[in-house]
Design an enzyme around this catalytic site. Structure first.
Site, PDB file in Angstrom:
ATOM      1  N   ASP A  35       0.686  -0.976  -0.295  1.00  0.00           N
ATOM      2  CA  ASP A  35       0.202   0.237  -0.127  1.00  0.00           C
ATOM      3  C   ASP A  35       1.063   1.237   0.407  1.00  0.00           C
ATOM      4  OD1 ASP A  35      -1.291   2.492   0.428  1.00  0.00           O
ATOM      5  OD2 ASP A  35      -2.436   1.386   2.392  1.00  0.00           O
ATOM      6  N   GLY A  85       1.710   4.440   0.188  1.00  0.00           N
ATOM      7  CA  GLY A  85       0.774   5.969   0.709  1.00  0.00           C
ATOM      8  C   GLY A  85       1.369   7.269   0.119  1.00  0.00           C
ATOM      9  N   SER A  98       3.402   8.918   2.162  1.00  0.00           N
ATOM     10  CA  SER A  98       5.215   8.898   3.163  1.00  0.00           C
ATOM     11  C   SER A  98       5.666   8.204   2.950  1.00  0.00           C
ATOM     12  CB  SER A  98       3.925   9.803   4.785  1.00  0.00           C
ATOM     13  OG  SER A  98       3.358  10.601   4.258  1.00  0.00           O
ATOM     14  N   ASP A 144      -6.860   4.544  -3.075  1.00  0.00           N
ATOM     15  CA  ASP A 144      -6.259   3.779  -1.313  1.00  0.00           C
ATOM     16  C   ASP A 144      -7.854   3.485  -0.653  1.00  0.00           C
ATOM     17  OD1 ASP A 144      -5.956   6.740  -1.336  1.00  0.00           O
ATOM     18  OD2 ASP A 144      -4.870   6.804   0.635  1.00  0.00           O
ATOM     19  N   ASP A 162      -9.801   7.137   7.449  1.00  0.00           N
ATOM     20  CA  ASP A 162      -8.974   6.774   7.251  1.00  0.00           C
ATOM     21  C   ASP A 162      -7.550   7.812   7.810  1.00  0.00           C
ATOM     22  OD1 ASP A 162      -6.282   6.264   6.607  1.00  0.00           O
ATOM     23  OD2 ASP A 162      -6.911   5.212   4.493  1.00  0.00           O
ATOM     24  N   THR A 164      -1.709  10.825   6.048  1.00  0.00           N
ATOM     25  CA  THR A 164      -1.208  12.149   5.230  1.00  0.00           C
ATOM     26  C   THR A 164      -2.077  12.743   5.608  1.00  0.00           C
ATOM     27  OG1 THR A 164       0.815  10.714   4.526  1.00  0.00           O
ATOM     28  CG2 THR A 164       0.202  12.833   3.587  1.00  0.00           C
TER      29      THR A 164
HETATM   30  N1  LIG Z   1       4.505   1.451  12.268  1.00  0.00           N
HETATM   31  C1  LIG Z   1       4.387   2.843  11.943  1.00  0.00           C
HETATM   32  N2  LIG Z   1       5.071   3.061  10.607  1.00  0.00           N
HETATM   33  C2  LIG Z   1       5.303   4.749  10.087  1.00  0.00           C
HETATM   34  N3  LIG Z   1       4.143   5.577  10.866  1.00  0.00           N
HETATM   35  C3  LIG Z   1       3.245   5.596  11.483  1.00  0.00           C
HETATM   36  C4  LIG Z   1       3.507   3.825  12.436  1.00  0.00           C
HETATM   37  N4  LIG Z   1       2.292   3.675  13.321  1.00  0.00           N
HETATM   38  C5  LIG Z   1       1.504   4.774  13.560  1.00  0.00           C
HETATM   39  N5  LIG Z   1       2.023   5.410  11.989  1.00  0.00           N
HETATM   40  C6  LIG Z   1       1.339   6.935  12.389  1.00  0.00           C
HETATM   41  O1  LIG Z   1       0.407   7.136  10.823  1.00  0.00           O
HETATM   42  C7  LIG Z   1       0.718   8.347   9.842  1.00  0.00           C
HETATM   43  C8  LIG Z   1       0.840   7.746   8.652  1.00  0.00           C
HETATM   44  O2  LIG Z   1      -0.082   7.156   8.144  1.00  0.00           O
HETATM   45  P1  LIG Z   1       0.051   6.078   7.228  1.00  0.00           P
HETATM   46  O3  LIG Z   1       0.979   5.439   7.081  1.00  0.00           O
HETATM   47  O4  LIG Z   1      -1.302   5.410   7.234  1.00  0.00           O
HETATM   48  O5  LIG Z   1       0.030   6.623   5.757  1.00  0.00           O
HETATM   49  P2  LIG Z   1       0.661   7.271   4.413  1.00  0.00           P
HETATM   50  O6  LIG Z   1       1.261   6.571   4.123  1.00  0.00           O
HETATM   51  O7  LIG Z   1       1.622   8.515   5.525  1.00  0.00           O
HETATM   52  O8  LIG Z   1      -0.399   8.280   3.914  1.00  0.00           O
HETATM   53  P3  LIG Z   1      -0.932   7.861   2.818  1.00  0.00           P
HETATM   54  O9  LIG Z   1      -2.437   8.879   3.473  1.00  0.00           O
HETATM   55  O10 LIG Z   1      -1.349   8.370   1.402  1.00  0.00           O
HETATM   56  O11 LIG Z   1      -1.326   6.226   2.325  1.00  0.00           O
HETATM   57  C9  LIG Z   1       2.141   9.481  10.669  1.00  0.00           C
HETATM   58  O12 LIG Z   1       1.106  10.322  11.034  1.00  0.00           O
HETATM   59  C10 LIG Z   1       2.525   8.428  11.435  1.00  0.00           C
HETATM   60  O13 LIG Z   1       3.243   8.970  12.491  1.00  0.00           O
HETATM   61  C1  LIG Z   2      -6.599  11.752  -0.039  1.00  0.00           C
HETATM   62  C2  LIG Z   2      -4.927  10.589  -0.759  1.00  0.00           C
HETATM   63  C3  LIG Z   2      -3.933  11.399  -0.559  1.00  0.00           C
HETATM   64  C4  LIG Z   2      -5.411   9.937   1.173  1.00  0.00           C
HETATM   65  O1  LIG Z   2      -4.012   9.008   1.555  1.00  0.00           O
HETATM   66  C5  LIG Z   2      -5.443  10.014  -1.479  1.00  0.00           C
HETATM   67  O2  LIG Z   2      -6.789   9.698  -1.292  1.00  0.00           O
HETATM   68  C6  LIG Z   2      -5.455  10.787  -2.544  1.00  0.00           C
HETATM   69  O3  LIG Z   2      -4.420  11.532  -3.905  1.00  0.00           O
HETATM   70  N1  LIG Z   2      -6.633  10.663  -3.465  1.00  0.00           N
HETATM   71  C7  LIG Z   2      -6.021  11.775  -5.009  1.00  0.00           C
HETATM   72  C8  LIG Z   2      -7.843  12.679  -4.768  1.00  0.00           C
HETATM   73  C9  LIG Z   2      -9.221  12.083  -4.506  1.00  0.00           C
HETATM   74  O4  LIG Z   2      -9.497  10.932  -4.303  1.00  0.00           O
HETATM   75  O5  LIG Z   2     -10.209  13.272  -4.439  1.00  0.00           O
HETATM   76  K   LIG Z   3      -4.128   5.907   2.936  1.00  0.00           K
END
Ligand SMILES: Nc1ncnc2c1ncn2[C@@H]1O[C@H](COP(=O)(O)OP(=O)(O)OP(=O)(O)O)[C@@H](O)[C@H]1O
Ligand SMILES: CC(C)(CO)[C@@H](O)C(=O)NCCC(=O)O
Ligand SMILES: [K+]
Length: 249
Positions: free
Chosen positions: A6, A8, A10, A102, A122, A125
């Site tokens: 997955d 994301g 970040s 996602d 969800d 980020t």
């Molecule tokens: N094991 C972990 N590793 C990294 N981040 C974590 C972890 N557990 C909790 N977090 C927290 O989760 C958040 C990131 O969320 P998540 O990994 O779901 O999404 P993402 O990849 O950053 O973004 P997206 O929303 O695009 O999926 C950060 O604020 C981080 O502090």
């Molecule tokens: C909103 C995020 C950043 C959540 O991860 C992702 O689903 C994304 O880039 N979406 C595209 C824009 C939208 O869903 O309208």
């Molecule tokens: K996500």
């Protein structure tokens, strides 16, 4: 063994499913493509047969990662794609391809697990909410900055907000008004997320009364958990949808 990813904005969340089927035999979170491949290479006895992934990153970035996986492990990579309709869920966006994949996969997973109306929240980020009615119609959703973005905007655009991650974690042991900068910011942003959740719940109730399931997912789901005791915390909800969108026969 099947590799699931997955990707994301970040982090890359990954897991390896054993040939037996039930549960992951390894899982983790990687900060980059290189770090991901290093973690996988370090797994003893890894023998991947297939890989499926979902990405909200740019097409070129995703293709580069897929190529690196093919090169490192010789596996075929299957990428989740947008759809107008799947598994009884109808994408509610005017332009269905614009809906984040996602979000789409978490919706597929949620609707399957709920077998009825659901609200999918969800916290990554970005923080997102999606509403799926009992007949599978996606009513649309909301996107807000998540905890990392809120916190970093404050750090970036003010001179005197500075603190480290350890202090941030300690600050969240309670949610009373902060008496230090770190407490004030971390608790304030957490309350913003909780407010977001409560507003979504109100909206869902106005549509469906009490007849709906709330799902919480994403790395920061724990921050809002207490605000919705009735919610189902499903950290791997995107992976549930990924298996539906990319069946490996
Ligand atoms: N094991 C972990 N590793 C990294 N981040 C974590 C972890 N557990 C909790 N977090 C927290 O989760 C958040 C990131 O969320 P998540 O990994 O779901 O999404 P993402 O990849 O950053 O973004 P997206 O929303 O695009 O999926 C950060 O604020 C981080 O502090
Ligand atoms: C909103 C995020 C950043 C959540 O991860 C992702 O689903 C994304 O880039 N979406 C595209 C824009 C939208 O869903 O309208
Ligand atoms: K996500």
């Amino acid at each position: 063994m099947i590799l699931e990813l997955d990707c994301g904005n970040s982090f890359i969340k990954w897991r390896v499913l054993g040939s037996g089927g039930v549960g992951a035999c390894a899982e983790g979170v990687a900060g980059s493509d290189v770090a991901l491949i290093e973690s996988l290479v370090a797994l003893p006895g890894l023998s991947l047969t297939r890989c499926r992934l979902v990405s909200v990153r740019a097409q070129e970035e995703t293709s580069r990662l897929a190529e690196a996986l093919v090169e490192a492990f010789g596996v075929a990579v299957s990428c989740a794609a947008s759809a107008r309709e799947m598994a009884g869920v109808r994408n509610g966006y005017e332009d269905f391809e614009r809906l984040g994949l996602d979000r789409w996969l978490a919706m597929l997973g949620g609707f399957k697990l709920a077998s009825g109306a659901c609200l999918v929240l969800d916290f990554g980020t970005a923080a997102t909410a999606d509403f799926i009615a009992a007949d599978g119609e996606h009513l649309g959703g909301f996107i807000c900055p998540g905890m990392p973005l809120m916190r970093n905007q404050l750090r970036t655009h003010t001179r005197r907000i500075r603190y480290d991650d350890a202090a941030a974690e300690r600050a969240l042991e309670r949610l009373s008004p902060g008496r230090t900068t770190v407490e004030a910011v971390e608790r304030g942003c957490t309350l913003m997320l909780r407010g977001f959740v409560l507003t979504q719940l109100e909206q869902a109730r106005s549509y469906w009364g009490d007849d709906f399931t709330v799902f919480l997912t994403g790395g920061d789901a724990d921050l809002v958990r207490n605000a919705v005791p009735q919610a189902r915390l499903v950290p791997d909800l995107v992976f549930v949808g990924l298996a539906m969108a990319c069946p490996l026969s």
